[in-house]
Design an enzyme around this catalytic site. Structure first.
Site, PDB file in Angstrom:
ATOM      1  N   GLY A  66      -0.287   3.839  -3.514  1.00 40.99           N
ATOM      2  CA  GLY A  66      -1.019   5.094  -3.518  1.00 40.99           C
ATOM      3  C   GLY A  66      -0.546   6.031  -4.610  1.00 40.99           C
ATOM      4  O   GLY A  66      -0.001   5.594  -5.619  1.00 40.99           O
ATOM      5  N   LEU A  69      -6.828  -1.235  -2.427  1.00 40.45           N
ATOM      6  CA  LEU A  69      -5.986  -0.548  -3.401  1.00 40.45           C
ATOM      7  C   LEU A  69      -4.523  -1.030  -3.338  1.00 40.45           C
ATOM      8  O   LEU A  69      -3.917  -1.029  -2.272  1.00 40.45           O
ATOM      9  CB  LEU A  69      -6.035   0.963  -3.131  1.00 40.45           C
ATOM     10  CG  LEU A  69      -5.424   1.847  -4.222  1.00 40.45           C
ATOM     11  CD1 LEU A  69      -6.230   1.762  -5.503  1.00 40.45           C
ATOM     12  CD2 LEU A  69      -5.343   3.290  -3.742  1.00 40.45           C
ATOM     13  N   ASP A  70      -3.976  -1.420  -4.480  1.00 39.15           N
ATOM     14  CA  ASP A  70      -2.569  -1.817  -4.612  1.00 39.15           C
ATOM     15  C   ASP A  70      -2.208  -3.044  -3.776  1.00 39.15           C
ATOM     16  O   ASP A  70      -1.032  -3.287  -3.488  1.00 39.15           O
ATOM     17  CB  ASP A  70      -1.624  -0.656  -4.232  1.00 39.15           C
ATOM     18  CG  ASP A  70      -1.812   0.561  -5.133  1.00 39.15           C
ATOM     19  OD1 ASP A  70      -2.208   0.372  -6.293  1.00 39.15           O
ATOM     20  OD2 ASP A  70      -1.554   1.687  -4.673  1.00 39.15           O
ATOM     21  N   GLU A  71      -3.225  -3.813  -3.368  1.00 38.60           N
ATOM     22  CA  GLU A  71      -2.953  -4.961  -2.494  1.00 38.60           C
ATOM     23  C   GLU A  71      -3.254  -6.297  -3.173  1.00 38.60           C
ATOM     24  O   GLU A  71      -3.123  -7.349  -2.552  1.00 38.60           O
ATOM     25  CB  GLU A  71      -3.787  -4.837  -1.210  1.00 38.60           C
ATOM     26  CG  GLU A  71      -3.333  -3.733  -0.265  1.00 38.60           C
ATOM     27  CD  GLU A  71      -1.996  -4.034   0.386  1.00 38.60           C
ATOM     28  OE1 GLU A  71      -1.687  -5.214   0.615  1.00 38.60           O
ATOM     29  OE2 GLU A  71      -1.261  -3.069   0.655  1.00 38.60           O
TER      30      GLU A  71
END
Lengths: 287, 287, 287, 287
Positions: free
Chosen positions: C204, C230-232
């Site tokens: 995040g 997101l960011d995964e």
């Protein structure tokens, strides 16, 4: 000169004795200085004491112009080597280069972002290759080609130019010439070199080739002050990267360039932030 | 011998030519072997090819006893150096020590946890200091004191003992004697040493003292095969740790011990898992 | 197209079975191809097989144009995902940026030195800040400002532009907008992001601030493929740097920038050299 | 108590103000103390000042028994949290374990070599597995099995035992039980845990499995003080190791064990050498 937001930094070394920290910090305190940072070190082998102390000049009872005179008596009593730097006086640094651009590029880029608090009045080279890079960053570029015959003469011209520009320190950013003893003596502990090996391994020429042929599993880079003895000056910073049998000589050079850029940058940072003290052939680097 | 759950590992090197991977993998495939892992490397400088391939012996159409004979013709055609290892035949490793316990302690502890798949039939030392540590792990300990006068004779006794115990490899876990050329020649690329520096820096005696005096910012450890030239054998593994001006010589030694333990363990692991091939004075380590 | 000095690279994944390496290498061998490099991996959890194999097209019996057709039957039999890349077809990469220059600067500088074998036909940004940097390297720069209202429409324009430029992969070099699901779906495992933390820690916004407040002793950077979450996405590369209580938030950001530059560069290198295979939410990176 | 060769160590934190270093060092100087080491830090966010200063008690004009009384007035004026430690008073440390031996083994081995200057009067476990290891090092081992029903009661018994043994600090060397809030409150910033991940990533259970499933390229270990919030206490030390797609979950655990051993040892070293100050949920670790 306005003292608001100014910081003074004392670098001092002297024979160790009782009371040094107390008396130095008292010197600052009794003049209403607020210590921002204090690092000290005693080398028990040599019996020497080293200190870096910084304080806020805002509210300090004496002006920066009178600082050296005020501190002089204490320093003489301690038989100290010392210097007081003021944060608004940026070190003036000349960069020497030859043909490789990566170290110069890194220094100029970081300088441009404000990360390196120094002035770069001058880039000196023995080749024309990097002139356009210097131009892109608007920094004067001067070429002095070096041959065995003209070396002495050319170095004298370079030194004149350095003096005219009131240069405090010199960074050899992969400069491929050995400076003469006279040149080195004129800038003791003020010429910073990057050597592309983990010194003392692979000193001298072609360190990547040496490393490749020896079959090491890790390569390194070393930044050090230049002395009369090649690759033997006090080490400021080193770092390494892991390699394997898959890495060709070309790969080693490519990986090594990343190291050189980082290691040289860190050494230059430490120097211009007045974090390095020399202790014989070793350094004390306060982080 | 039951072949269920057995793995065969081929280590091979030969002059490079077209079709090596294909023909070696086909040898396995046509005998119903399932390749578990294959690593290869071509050294373009020497024109040599190196491969490590492992396969499942479960369902393989020929028995492990017939493997070498079956593979022989291919190997001869390739003019290869090669060896096939079977996972249920644990390497038999002798450990040589002197007075420092940390490397021996590390090896024995890891061996005890099952992490190092080898047998340790024997610990040999030129001092009595570590006898009780060997006893704690129930491993036979034999002492051979070495003097310039008796060295030749003692080494012969050691070699007899190694042969009796069918030793495959020797680990010098801070053994403070130099082995004779004859001894080394009897175990080519099978004697693993740990040197407490980042070779080739600080070869020879007292590397921590040398590093301390030179003022390096990083210290290292190196594990290598022993050859006739001191500290010049093929490097298997290296690692480093950062130090600073605050570290005394004693601290360097303490930090270095942690390195030595890890680096030696990793080199021994790679060797006993048949992951190391020697290429001149370099190694190929397949991870 | 001249096949001299060309290399073919096969990337393939399929359910594991006996004989895959043998049959793939035989395909190359029987057409007179010399294997330059072969890496394979079996994921025992998913039962999937992954391979990267490169060979010399010089002397290969079929032309590069016929390669895919020739390999098709084998691939179908293996139920494989696969692709053959040719070394003379440089990947076409678009770079997306916002205001931070360090990652873009690094990519362009390395591209300029020839270290990154890709074409950069296009830089896209939602701000004007880096236009002059793009101009310095002579790369077309296109600005699409993004608001919640116009996002859908602007992304469609961006995608048209990407298609016109036949873009193979997208690098988000600190691009400060989240791409829509539709956009991401159009470039599966072909959009590379740099996140300025050691994921999954501090995903995040404001990861440096999060790290500073948590008091970690090490910070990191992560480069990954972008997915809808997101960011995964699958992580390609990570690295870290040590910090201490002395580091201010500003210092963390400065140190972190050096990490971001290196980690993103390494991930982009791996991708354009066809060294990355995706395995669910993980990657296999052959070095 | 003989003061020869004794060192005093002051750890102090207080609101920052002008003159703190000067007045503290003057307190030592005017009593003929020679400062051996001084580290300080100002947290500009919280406005707090932190200092660790050590001095030689040999020749000091007041006895160690009178030290606290003599320093009290200054500390009260500064509204400081502070403590003076004497080098001959070794911290008394209890180790809590469950079934994993590697961290305990490491601590006991290093303690045995004299590297960790602490007393270990007691090992407490909720299982019998490590009793023989404790016995080998001649350290009393006490077993308290824990169930949800008896936990409160067992913890009270443990705490009595800790008090009887005048325990200064507790090390959780892979102790697999969560201590109650009451227990934790009794030893604020004096219980050191090792968590087998790079916190805050993978807090909670099975961090290696979490890391394996997420596909990270680096794993870590974290040592921290225990607070009421699980895995949220102030971090003392972290370190990492690189992994790849080749590493199985078992490999991750094996590599992780090496990290855990080193990271926990370093944290314990820093604590018992009085190098750690807590600043909210962060630590200051003076090296």
């Amino acid at each position: 000169m306005n003292q608001h937001n100014a910081t003074a930094i004392l670098l001092l070394s002297c024979p160790d004795r009782v009371g040094l920290v107390s008396r130095i910090s008292h010197f600052i305190f009794e003049r209403q200085g607020n210590i921002l940072d204090l690092d000290e070190h005693v080398d028990t082998e040599s019996g020497m004491f080293f200190i870096r102390v910084s304080w806020d000049m805002d509210g300090f009872s004496i002006s920066s112009g009178d600082l050296e005179e005020a501190f002089g008596p204490l320093a003489r009593e301690f038989r100290a080597d010392w210097k007081i730097h003021l944060s608004y006086e940026k070190p003036r640094v000349a960069i020497f280069v030859s043909k490789y651009e990566h170290c110069l590029q890194e220094l100029l880029w970081r300088h441009g972002t404000g990360e390196l608090a120094m002035d770069i009045p001058l880039i000196i080279s023995n080749h024309r290759d990097l002139e356009s890079l210097a131009a892109h960053y608007d920094i004067p570029f001067r070429m002095f080609s070096i041959t065995p015959e003209n070396k002495k003469e050319q170095e004298l011209k370079e030194r004149s130019l350095l003096e005219e520009n009131r240069i405090d320190a010199i960074v050899l950013a992969r400069y491929m010439q050995v400076l003469s003893q006279q040149f080195v003596d004129a800038y003791p502990n003020r010429i910073i070199n990057i050597h592309h090996s983990f010194l003392p391994a692979f000193s001298g020429g072609n360190p990547y080739r040496q490393a490749f042929q020896r079959g090491v599993k890790i390569i390194g880079a070393t930044s050090h002050y230049v002395t009369g003895e090649l690759d033997e000056g006090p080490i400021i910073e080193q770092d390494i990267i892991r390699i394997s049998h898959k890495d060709t000589l070309k790969n080693l050079m490519r990986k090594g360039r990343d190291l050189e850029r980082l290691v040289l940058t860190r050494a230059v940072s430490s120097h211009i932030e007045h974090r390095v003290l020399v202790n014989g052939r070793k350094t004390i680097v306060f982080n």
